[in-house]
Each structure stands twice: as structure tokens, then as C-alpha cells.
Design a protein around this motif. Structure first.
Motif, PDB file in Angstrom:
ATOM      1  N   VAL A  32       0.860  -1.175   0.000  1.00  0.00           N
ATOM      2  CA  VAL A  32       0.000   0.000   0.000  1.00  0.00           C
ATOM      3  C   VAL A  32       0.903   1.234   0.000  1.00  0.00           C
ATOM      4  CG1 VAL A  32      -1.822   1.241   1.240  1.00  0.00           C
ATOM      5  CG2 VAL A  32      -1.751  -1.252   1.306  1.00  0.00           C
ATOM      6  N   GLU A  33       0.652   2.144  -0.957  1.00  0.00           N
ATOM      7  CA  GLU A  33       1.474   3.348  -1.052  1.00  0.00           C
ATOM      8  C   GLU A  33       1.401   4.164   0.228  1.00  0.00           C
ATOM      9  OE1 GLU A  33       1.464   6.146  -4.386  1.00  0.00           O
ATOM     10  OE2 GLU A  33       0.975   4.408  -5.621  1.00  0.00           O
ATOM     11  N   GLY A  34       2.564   4.565   0.736  1.00  0.00           N
ATOM     12  CA  GLY A  34       2.621   5.411   1.920  1.00  0.00           C
ATOM     13  C   GLY A  34       2.384   4.678   3.226  1.00  0.00           C
ATOM     14  N   LEU A  35       2.258   3.370   3.175  1.00  0.00           N
ATOM     15  CA  LEU A  35       1.992   2.594   4.389  1.00  0.00           C
ATOM     16  C   LEU A  35       2.819   1.312   4.367  1.00  0.00           C
ATOM     17  CD1 LEU A  35       0.206   2.387   6.948  1.00  0.00           C
ATOM     18  CD2 LEU A  35      -1.474   1.190   5.552  1.00  0.00           C
ATOM     19  N   THR A  36       3.591   1.101   5.415  1.00  0.00           N
ATOM     20  CA  THR A  36       4.379  -0.117   5.523  1.00  0.00           C
ATOM     21  C   THR A  36       3.743  -1.017   6.567  1.00  0.00           C
ATOM     22  OG1 THR A  36       6.378   1.122   4.984  1.00  0.00           O
ATOM     23  CG2 THR A  36       6.670  -1.049   5.955  1.00  0.00           C
ATOM     24  N   LEU A  37       3.288  -2.153   6.135  1.00  0.00           N
ATOM     25  CA  LEU A  37       2.645  -3.116   7.027  1.00  0.00           C
ATOM     26  C   LEU A  37       3.546  -4.323   7.213  1.00  0.00           C
ATOM     27  CD1 LEU A  37      -0.940  -2.993   5.502  1.00  0.00           C
ATOM     28  CD2 LEU A  37      -0.209  -1.983   7.649  1.00  0.00           C
ATOM     29  N   PRO A  38       3.504  -4.943   8.387  1.00  0.00           N
ATOM     30  CA  PRO A  38       4.311  -6.148   8.596  1.00  0.00           C
ATOM     31  C   PRO A  38       3.681  -7.349   7.873  1.00  0.00           C
ATOM     32  CG  PRO A  38       2.964  -5.728  10.512  1.00  0.00           C
ATOM     33  CD  PRO A  38       2.763  -4.566   9.588  1.00  0.00           C
ATOM     34  N   PRO A  39       4.468  -8.391   7.621  1.00  0.00           N
ATOM     35  CA  PRO A  39       3.894  -9.602   7.012  1.00  0.00           C
ATOM     36  C   PRO A  39       2.804 -10.195   7.910  1.00  0.00           C
ATOM     37  CG  PRO A  39       6.289  -9.699   7.016  1.00  0.00           C
ATOM     38  CD  PRO A  39       5.906  -8.502   7.822  1.00  0.00           C
ATOM     39  N   MET A  40       1.735 -10.659   7.281  1.00  0.00           N
ATOM     40  CA  MET A  40       0.590 -11.194   8.016  1.00  0.00           C
ATOM     41  C   MET A  40       0.309 -12.636   7.600  1.00  0.00           C
ATOM     42  SD  MET A  40      -2.244  -8.213   7.727  1.00  0.00           S
ATOM     43  CE  MET A  40      -1.772  -7.171   6.370  1.00  0.00           C
ATOM     44  N   ASP A  41      -0.159 -13.421   8.553  1.00  0.00           N
ATOM     45  CA  ASP A  41      -0.707 -14.742   8.274  1.00  0.00           C
ATOM     46  C   ASP A  41      -2.219 -14.618   8.412  1.00  0.00           C
ATOM     47  OD1 ASP A  41       1.784 -15.836   7.904  1.00  0.00           O
ATOM     48  OD2 ASP A  41       1.921 -16.663   9.916  1.00  0.00           O
ATOM     49  N   ILE A  42      -2.936 -15.094   7.415  1.00  0.00           N
ATOM     50  CA  ILE A  42      -4.392 -14.968   7.399  1.00  0.00           C
ATOM     51  C   ILE A  42      -4.990 -16.372   7.362  1.00  0.00           C
ATOM     52  CG2 ILE A  42      -6.382 -14.113   6.120  1.00  0.00           C
ATOM     53  CD1 ILE A  42      -4.497 -11.940   4.994  1.00  0.00           C
ATOM     54  N   ASP A  43      -6.025 -16.576   8.175  1.00  0.00           N
ATOM     55  CA  ASP A  43      -6.744 -17.841   8.198  1.00  0.00           C
ATOM     56  C   ASP A  43      -8.227 -17.513   8.121  1.00  0.00           C
ATOM     57  OD1 ASP A  43      -7.845 -20.336   8.625  1.00  0.00           O
ATOM     58  OD2 ASP A  43      -6.530 -20.839  10.303  1.00  0.00           O
ATOM     59  N   ALA A  44      -8.843 -17.766   6.974  1.00  0.00           N
ATOM     60  CA  ALA A  44     -10.262 -17.431   6.770  1.00  0.00           C
ATOM     61  C   ALA A  44     -11.052 -18.683   6.462  1.00  0.00           C
ATOM     62  CB  ALA A  44     -10.388 -16.431   5.629  1.00  0.00           C
ATOM     63  N   ARG A  45     -12.229 -18.798   7.062  1.00  0.00           N
ATOM     64  CA  ARG A  45     -13.116 -19.931   6.815  1.00  0.00           C
ATOM     65  C   ARG A  45     -14.410 -19.426   6.188  1.00  0.00           C
ATOM     66  NH1 ARG A  45     -11.263 -24.279  10.078  1.00  0.00           N
ATOM     67  NH2 ARG A  45      -9.728 -23.545  11.571  1.00  0.00           N
ATOM     68  N   SER A  46     -15.028 -20.262   5.370  1.00  0.00           N
ATOM     69  CA  SER A  46     -16.287 -19.876   4.746  1.00  0.00           C
ATOM     70  C   SER A  46     -17.439 -20.058   5.725  1.00  0.00           C
ATOM     71  CB  SER A  46     -16.532 -20.699   3.480  1.00  0.00           C
ATOM     72  OG  SER A  46     -16.802 -22.037   3.828  1.00  0.00           O
ATOM     73  N   GLU A  47     -18.491 -19.324   5.455  1.00  0.00           N
ATOM     74  CA  GLU A  47     -19.712 -19.433   6.292  1.00  0.00           C
ATOM     75  C   GLU A  47     -20.539 -20.594   5.770  1.00  0.00           C
ATOM     76  OE1 GLU A  47     -21.651 -15.762   5.705  1.00  0.00           O
ATOM     77  OE2 GLU A  47     -20.046 -14.593   6.588  1.00  0.00           O
ATOM     78  N   GLU A  48     -20.869 -21.504   6.638  1.00  0.00           N
ATOM     79  CA  GLU A  48     -21.750 -22.609   6.226  1.00  0.00           C
ATOM     80  C   GLU A  48     -22.677 -22.958   7.320  1.00  0.00           C
ATOM     81  OE1 GLU A  48     -20.397 -25.938   4.001  1.00  0.00           O
ATOM     82  OE2 GLU A  48     -18.628 -24.849   3.378  1.00  0.00           O
TER      83      GLU A  48
END
Length: 176
Positions: A160-176
Motif C-alpha cells: 500500500v502506497e505510503g503505508l508499511t505493514l508487517p507480514p501477516m498470516d491470514i486464516d479465513a473460513r467460509s460461512e456454512e
């Protein structure tokens, strides 16, 4: 006594041997079973080395995401559990999202079906352009051609321009 022992030994040596020996008939079951086992092991090794056709997976992803999808290679692995490894995946035409590796745990029958069902997708080496952030966070997919139960993203660092973010781990589950 020695002469008699030597002459008896010489007589035994000089006796003609029978032309053939009686041999037990062998069953063919054992060589056939060994051959079948070797063939099965060879087929399992070949599955790991031969790449699968990417067309059906690209078409299902395009219909689901509404963007063109290109997959470099797909390999099937059966150990420790059935898994597809997709390499060099690009999504989009104008602004391309790139994913180095996608490890997918499919429902086994859906690999050859038109509707792809994945229990889990694990993404590594994700590079998304800034224009994709909104679609990733709030976008909606079409579940008619591809269904995903869980998505795991490892060490993603949004650009993202102008923003430094740290590395992220994402865990997303679907709605069922």
C-alpha cells in the motif's frame, strides 16, 4: 581300512548323476503379486511427477472470480493426504495478482468434476496490487463452479502506497 574308505568314496564320485531332478511345480501367484505391487508403486510415483491439465482449474477459477486466471503447473500428491500443488498462478488482466504456490486439499472426486470443491487452500508468495485490496476484503465470489472451505495465506505483506505493514498470516473460513 583306509583303502576301502577311499575306494568307496571314489565309487560314489564316479556314479552318474541323474539327467534331471524332480522339481516342485511353482505357483505363479507370487511373481504376479510382486509384479502387481511394483506396478502399483510405479503408478504412485508417476502421479507425483506428471503435471495435470490446468484448463479445468483455470475455467472454474475464472467463473468463480470473474477474472482471467492462468496456472503454470499443477501436480497431484497423495502423501500424506491428497493435495494439489499449483505454481505460478496469476489472476486478472489489467492489474495482475500473483501467487507463487497454492496448495489445495480437494475433495477427491472434484478434481475431475466441473465444480471444484476444496477443503483448504494454502497460499504462499502472494503479491497483490493495491487495486485488489478492496476486492479481496469485501468482494464476493460465485460458488457455482468453485467452493472453498478455508483459505490460509502465509507471510502476506500488502503493498500500500505510503503505508508499511508487517507480514501477516491470514486464516479465513467460509460461512456454512
Amino acid at each position: 581300512a583306509r583303502k576301502s574308505e577311499q575306494s568307496a568314496a571314489a565309487a560314489v564320485k564316479d556314479e552318474p548323476r541323474p539327467a534331471f531332478r524332480y522339481r516342485r511345480k511353482r505357483s505363479l501367484a507370487r511373481p504376479i503379486a510382486i509384479g502387481f505391487f511394483v506396478l502399483l508403486i510405479g503408478a504412485m510415483i508417476a502421479l507425483h511427477l506428471i503435471p495435470l491439465d490446468t484448463k479445468s482449474f483455470e475455467q472454474a477459477a475464472e467463473a468463480s472470480l470473474g477474472q482471467p486466471v492462468k496456472i503454470g503447473e499443477i501436480h497431484l500428491s497423495l502423501i500424506p493426504s491428497p493435495q494439489l500443488k499449483m505454481e505460478r498462478v496469476t489472476i486478472g488482466s489489467e492489474f495482475k495478482a500473483q501467487i507463487a504456490t497454492v496448495k489445495a486439499s480437494p475433495q477427491l472426486g472434484s478434481i475431475w468434476d466441473s465444480k471444484k470443491i476444496f477443503n483448504q487452500l494454502e497460499l504462499e508468495g502472494v503479491n497483490l496490487p493495491q487495486e485488489w485490496l478492496g476486492a479481496v476484503l469485501w468482494g464476493k465470489r460465485d460458488d457455482e463452479t468453485m467452493q472453498i472451505g478455508r483459505i490460509i495465506v502465509k507471510a502476506w505483506q500488502p503493498a500500500v502506497e505510503g503505508l508499511t505493514l508487517p507480514p501477516m498470516d491470514i486464516d479465513a473460513r467460509s460461512e456454512e
